[in-house]
Design a protein around this motif. Structure first.
Motif, PDB file in Angstrom:
ATOM      1  N   GLY A 189       0.803  -1.216   0.000  1.00  0.00           N
ATOM      2  CA  GLY A 189       0.000   0.000   0.000  1.00  0.00           C
ATOM      3  C   GLY A 189       0.832   1.259   0.000  1.00  0.00           C
ATOM      4  O   GLY A 189       0.312   2.349  -0.239  1.00  0.00           O
ATOM      5  N   ALA A 190       2.114   1.133   0.278  1.00  0.00           N
ATOM      6  CA  ALA A 190       3.020   2.281   0.283  1.00  0.00           C
ATOM      7  C   ALA A 190       4.234   1.944  -0.568  1.00  0.00           C
ATOM      8  O   ALA A 190       4.914   0.938  -0.317  1.00  0.00           O
ATOM      9  N   GLN A 191       4.489   2.755  -1.568  1.00  0.00           N
ATOM     10  CA  GLN A 191       5.641   2.499  -2.429  1.00  0.00           C
ATOM     11  C   GLN A 191       6.908   2.503  -1.576  1.00  0.00           C
ATOM     12  O   GLN A 191       7.125   3.398  -0.764  1.00  0.00           O
ATOM     13  N   GLY A 192       7.729   1.478  -1.765  1.00  0.00           N
ATOM     14  CA  GLY A 192       8.940   1.335  -0.972  1.00  0.00           C
ATOM     15  C   GLY A 192       8.775   0.474   0.256  1.00  0.00           C
ATOM     16  O   GLY A 192       9.765   0.146   0.915  1.00  0.00           O
ATOM     17  N   GLY A 193       7.540   0.073   0.568  1.00  0.00           N
ATOM     18  CA  GLY A 193       7.297  -0.751   1.746  1.00  0.00           C
ATOM     19  C   GLY A 193       7.737  -2.191   1.529  1.00  0.00           C
ATOM     20  O   GLY A 193       7.321  -2.840   0.566  1.00  0.00           O
ATOM     21  N   ASP A 194       8.578  -2.697   2.419  1.00  0.00           N
ATOM     22  CA  ASP A 194       9.104  -4.055   2.312  1.00  0.00           C
ATOM     23  C   ASP A 194       8.015  -5.064   2.684  1.00  0.00           C
ATOM     24  O   ASP A 194       7.479  -5.016   3.794  1.00  0.00           O
ATOM     25  N   PRO A 195       7.681  -6.003   1.783  1.00  0.00           N
ATOM     26  CA  PRO A 195       6.614  -6.972   2.089  1.00  0.00           C
ATOM     27  C   PRO A 195       7.048  -8.080   3.040  1.00  0.00           C
ATOM     28  O   PRO A 195       6.216  -8.896   3.450  1.00  0.00           O
ATOM     29  N   GLY A 196       8.342  -8.149   3.369  1.00  0.00           N
ATOM     30  CA  GLY A 196       8.800  -9.156   4.307  1.00  0.00           C
ATOM     31  C   GLY A 196       9.285 -10.442   3.680  1.00  0.00           C
ATOM     32  O   GLY A 196       9.635 -11.389   4.391  1.00  0.00           O
ATOM     33  N   TYR A 197       9.319 -10.497   2.361  1.00  0.00           N
ATOM     34  CA  TYR A 197       9.849 -11.659   1.647  1.00  0.00           C
ATOM     35  C   TYR A 197      10.140 -11.215   0.227  1.00  0.00           C
ATOM     36  O   TYR A 197       9.877 -10.051  -0.135  1.00  0.00           O
ATOM     37  N   ASP A 198      10.670 -12.102  -0.590  1.00  0.00           N
ATOM     38  CA  ASP A 198      10.989 -11.790  -1.988  1.00  0.00           C
ATOM     39  C   ASP A 198       9.919 -12.412  -2.883  1.00  0.00           C
ATOM     40  O   ASP A 198       9.970 -13.615  -3.176  1.00  0.00           O
ATOM     41  N   PRO A 199       8.917 -11.642  -3.316  1.00  0.00           N
ATOM     42  CA  PRO A 199       7.826 -12.225  -4.102  1.00  0.00           C
ATOM     43  C   PRO A 199       8.291 -12.884  -5.396  1.00  0.00           C
ATOM     44  O   PRO A 199       7.750 -13.922  -5.779  1.00  0.00           O
ATOM     45  N   LEU A 200       9.264 -12.298  -6.095  1.00  0.00           N
ATOM     46  CA  LEU A 200       9.690 -12.875  -7.357  1.00  0.00           C
ATOM     47  C   LEU A 200      10.381 -14.215  -7.137  1.00  0.00           C
ATOM     48  O   LEU A 200      10.120 -15.189  -7.864  1.00  0.00           O
ATOM     49  N   ALA A 201      11.225 -14.311  -6.137  1.00  0.00           N
ATOM     50  CA  ALA A 201      11.861 -15.591  -5.834  1.00  0.00           C
ATOM     51  C   ALA A 201      10.806 -16.629  -5.460  1.00  0.00           C
ATOM     52  O   ALA A 201      10.887 -17.793  -5.873  1.00  0.00           O
ATOM     53  N   PHE A 202       9.813 -16.208  -4.692  1.00  0.00           N
ATOM     54  CA  PHE A 202       8.746 -17.124  -4.277  1.00  0.00           C
ATOM     55  C   PHE A 202       7.953 -17.615  -5.475  1.00  0.00           C
ATOM     56  O   PHE A 202       7.683 -18.818  -5.611  1.00  0.00           O
TER      57      PHE A 202
END
Length: 665
Positions: free
Chosen positions: A123-136
């Motif tokens: 919801g905020a540009q630059g906010g870390d989602p806590g994992y690597d979505p592309l690797a996942f």
């Protein structure tokens, strides 16, 4: 990307209506019917309904949370669960590729030093989602043997025109000369060499760091035209447009350079990665250019400066996937006319032709009545069969594949996706060596296979009935005998019938899908029990159910034409499957049901076993569209109600009764 009924796309749609709907041409729609006879390949008769190779994919959109994540701010585990569900849907629909949007608005779905985390994650540009979505997503897709094509939007910065809303460190905010505002949005300026290099660097950051199968660009190049507005790139043209007669030719060359240079950089780094574009479906109209199509709509060559025909003819892409989002017989842009035109463009180029399909239109409100015909999408694939250049289809988007309005996608899948398919081969690399089956053992869960085959990326498992002395080459000419593809070296054939003898073969495939010769066949003799096996569908005379049971064909995972459903109640009210058991003894009882999140997590199945009824609960939210074993039971001889589905359960969600299978052990 795409004509979608959402706030994000409303402005695009209205712009398109102003431009595309010009004078109609008289184009007659042909009646679409299945092929009258099978085709031949290499001396073998092949079934066009079960092609050996066909790309089957869907777009998973992240911009505006169209598909995934469903909303911003979900926990990492919730985001991961949602993505797994989309990938599982692709597998259930016998797809073999997904196209996931990983850079929707100049922000990324991987930790990048070049651009910030995407706003559509937290919801905020630059906010870390806590994992690597592309690797996942790469890991999860490959675990299901799905190709993962990373989808990038090259020039779009934001769906607003306020730079102050970008993260402070955003490159477009730190370099205001790189951007321009147009029609309420922010774009990188395609006319600046520094911008072109930067966009390629961002994409190559993902290519070099992740095990991608493909790089995918959508249809947004220069902005779609807005009435009364001019693209503000005069200064860039003055600085970089020397040698061009006009700004239009210069803009086209800017996009050409991006495509050509990106193609070169991708294949220099990783030759096996596929590069493709999904452009607007009309290059130019024949009324403007004799090389164009018999259409009368917006021309991507002129409107957004995308010379897509040139990219194919020059081989700058591995595939082209035009968005042919119009119905058969639509005057300005007839699906049949455009499919034939694109097939002609791709012919003899080595570039694969995929078709972008408008799953979002099928059965949707506000669409032309043609889209209320549930066979419309399926008919598109019958048209495709006339053109060998068509290598497959991509559907927009995942949520519409899942929605399956008016059973449109189920109709398509039942006609065209009844068997798995290998992906089309790319390039000329050598095929792997043939694998060797090391074991094939019949057990309670089916026939368990294991094999060895070094150097392969994936494997295809084939099965024929009986034990032929030698493999018939025609066994592998289409997918009629193809059971599955997998990246593992084991597979259990749960569909094997106990009383039937089979022979199995495995082939190996490399990263670009060249296929090895088949392994030596591994014969599995029939099990004991004299071959007795019976299937009873809810539409058969042996099925009975009370008035509380409804009938539906909503799910594409159904057995037969429909299935039955009922709300849980505090009473048994079972639906019964009646069967004739030839002799007392051991039998395996299996059930078939569609799966859906709204179905019951503990549906009670009753087996009338010798010695008393047995109740087994089944989670009908998952595992649908296949035979699931309730276990092995001793059954008495005779004709009676053998299996029932009870409504008496404390868990919520519809209880489903579809089909059963009873097999002598």
């Amino acid at each position: 990307m795409r004509f979608v009924a959402s706030a994000l796309k409303l402005l695009f749609v209205t712009t398109l209506l102003r431009i595309v709907l010009v004078a109609l041409t008289a184009v007659f729609a042909l009646v679409v019917t299945p092929a009258a006879a099978p085709a031949t390949a290499g001396g073998c008769t092949v079934d066009p309904a079960t092609p050996k190779r066909q790309l089957r994919g869907m777009w998973i959109s992240s911009v505006a949370n169209i598909d995934w994540p469903s909303r911003t701010g979900l926990s990492a585990s919730a985001q991961q669960a949602e993505l797994r569900a989309w990938l599982d849907l692709a597998v259930q629909r016998r797809m073999n590729a997904v196209f996931v949007q990983v850079r929707p608005t100049a922000d990324t779905f991987w930790p990048s030093s070049l651009e910030p985390w995407s706003q559509w994650l937290t919801g905020a540009q630059g906010g870390d989602p806590g994992y690597d979505p592309l690797a996942f997503m790469v890991s999860e897709a490959h675990a299901r043997n799905l190709e993962l094509h990373a989808w990038f939007n090259p020039y779009r910065i934001a769906n607003h025109d306020d730079p102050s809303r970008l993260q402070a460190s955003h490159p477009a905010r730190r370099n205001p000369s790189w951007r321009f505002a147009y029609d309420g949005k922010l774009y990188y300026n395609p006319g600046l060499p520094v911008v072109r290099d930067f966009i390629q660097d961002v994409i190559m950051d993902a290519v070099t760091r992740y095990d991608l199968d493909g790089v995918h660009l959508d249809d947004y190049f220069y902005p779609y035209p807005a009435a009364g507005q001019t693209i503000p790139d005069a200064a860039a043209y003055a600085a970089h447009g020397a040698g061009f007669a006009n700004v239009h030719d210069w803009r086209r060359e800017n996009v050409n350079l991006l495509v050509r240079e990106l193609d070169q950089r991708i294949h220099t780094a990783k030759p096996w990665v596929s590069f493709g574009v999904s452009p607007f479906g009309i290059w130019r109209n024949a009324g403007t250019d004799p090389l164009g199509s018999r259409t009368s709509g917006l021309q991507s060559y002129d409107a957004i400066y995308a010379d897509t025909r040139l990219w194919v003819k020059q081989g700058w892409v591995d595939y082209i996937a035009p968005q042919l989002y119009w119905y058969i017989g639509y005057g300005p842009a007839d699906y049949e006319v455009l499919t034939a035109w694109w097939a002609g463009v791709a012919r003899d180029t080595g570039v694969q032709l995929l078709i972008g399909q408008a799953a979002y239109r099928a059965g949707a409100s506000g669409q032309d009545p043609a889209w209320q015909d549930r066979a419309e999408l399926s008919d598109h694939l019958y048209v495709n069969r006339r053109h060998p250049e068509v290598a497959g289809d991509i559907f927009f988007s995942a949520r519409d594949v899942k929605a399956d309005r008016i059973n449109s996608f189920s109709t398509l899948a039942n006609a065209h996706y009844t068997k798995p398919a290998l992906l089309p081969a790319r390039g000329t690399s050598a095929a792997p060596a043939a694998p060797a089956i090391t074991s094939a053992t019949r057990g309670s869960g089916g026939v368990a296979l294991a094999w060895q085959g070094g150097g392969a990326t994936s494997y295809a498992v084939h099965r024929v009935t009986g034990t032929p002395a030698a493999a018939d080459p025609c066994t592998f000419a289409d997918a009629r005998n193809l059971l599955t593809t997998t990246r593992k070296t084991t597979f259990t054939d749960a569909s094997a019938t106990a009383g039937t003898a089979y022979t199995y073969y495995v082939t190996a495939l490399n990263r670009t899908h060249q296929e090895s010769p088949p392994s030596a066949g591994k014969a599995v003799p029939a099990g004991s029990g004299g071959g007795f096996s019976v299937v009873i569908d809810n539409a058969d005379p042996g099925f009975t159910a009370g008035s509380g049971w409804g009938t539906s064909a909503f799910s594409g995972q159904l057995h037969g034409a429909d299935y039955r459903f009922a709300e849980p109640v505090s009473a048994s009210d079972p639906a019964w499957f009646r069967a004739g058991i030839p002799s007392a003894g051991g039998y395996r009882v299996e059930v078939w049901h569609p799966a859906d999140a709204g179905y019951n997590s503990a549906a009670p199945y009753i087996v009338a076993a010798d010695g008393g009824n047995r109740t087994i609960t089944v989670d009908q939210r998952t595992g649908g569209g296949q035979w699931r074993s309730l276990g092995d039971f001793t059954l008495a001889a005779g004709t009676y109600n053998v299996v029932g589905v009870s409504r008496w359960t404390s868990t919520s969600g519809y209880v489903i009764a579809d089909a059963i299978r009873i097999t002598r052990l």
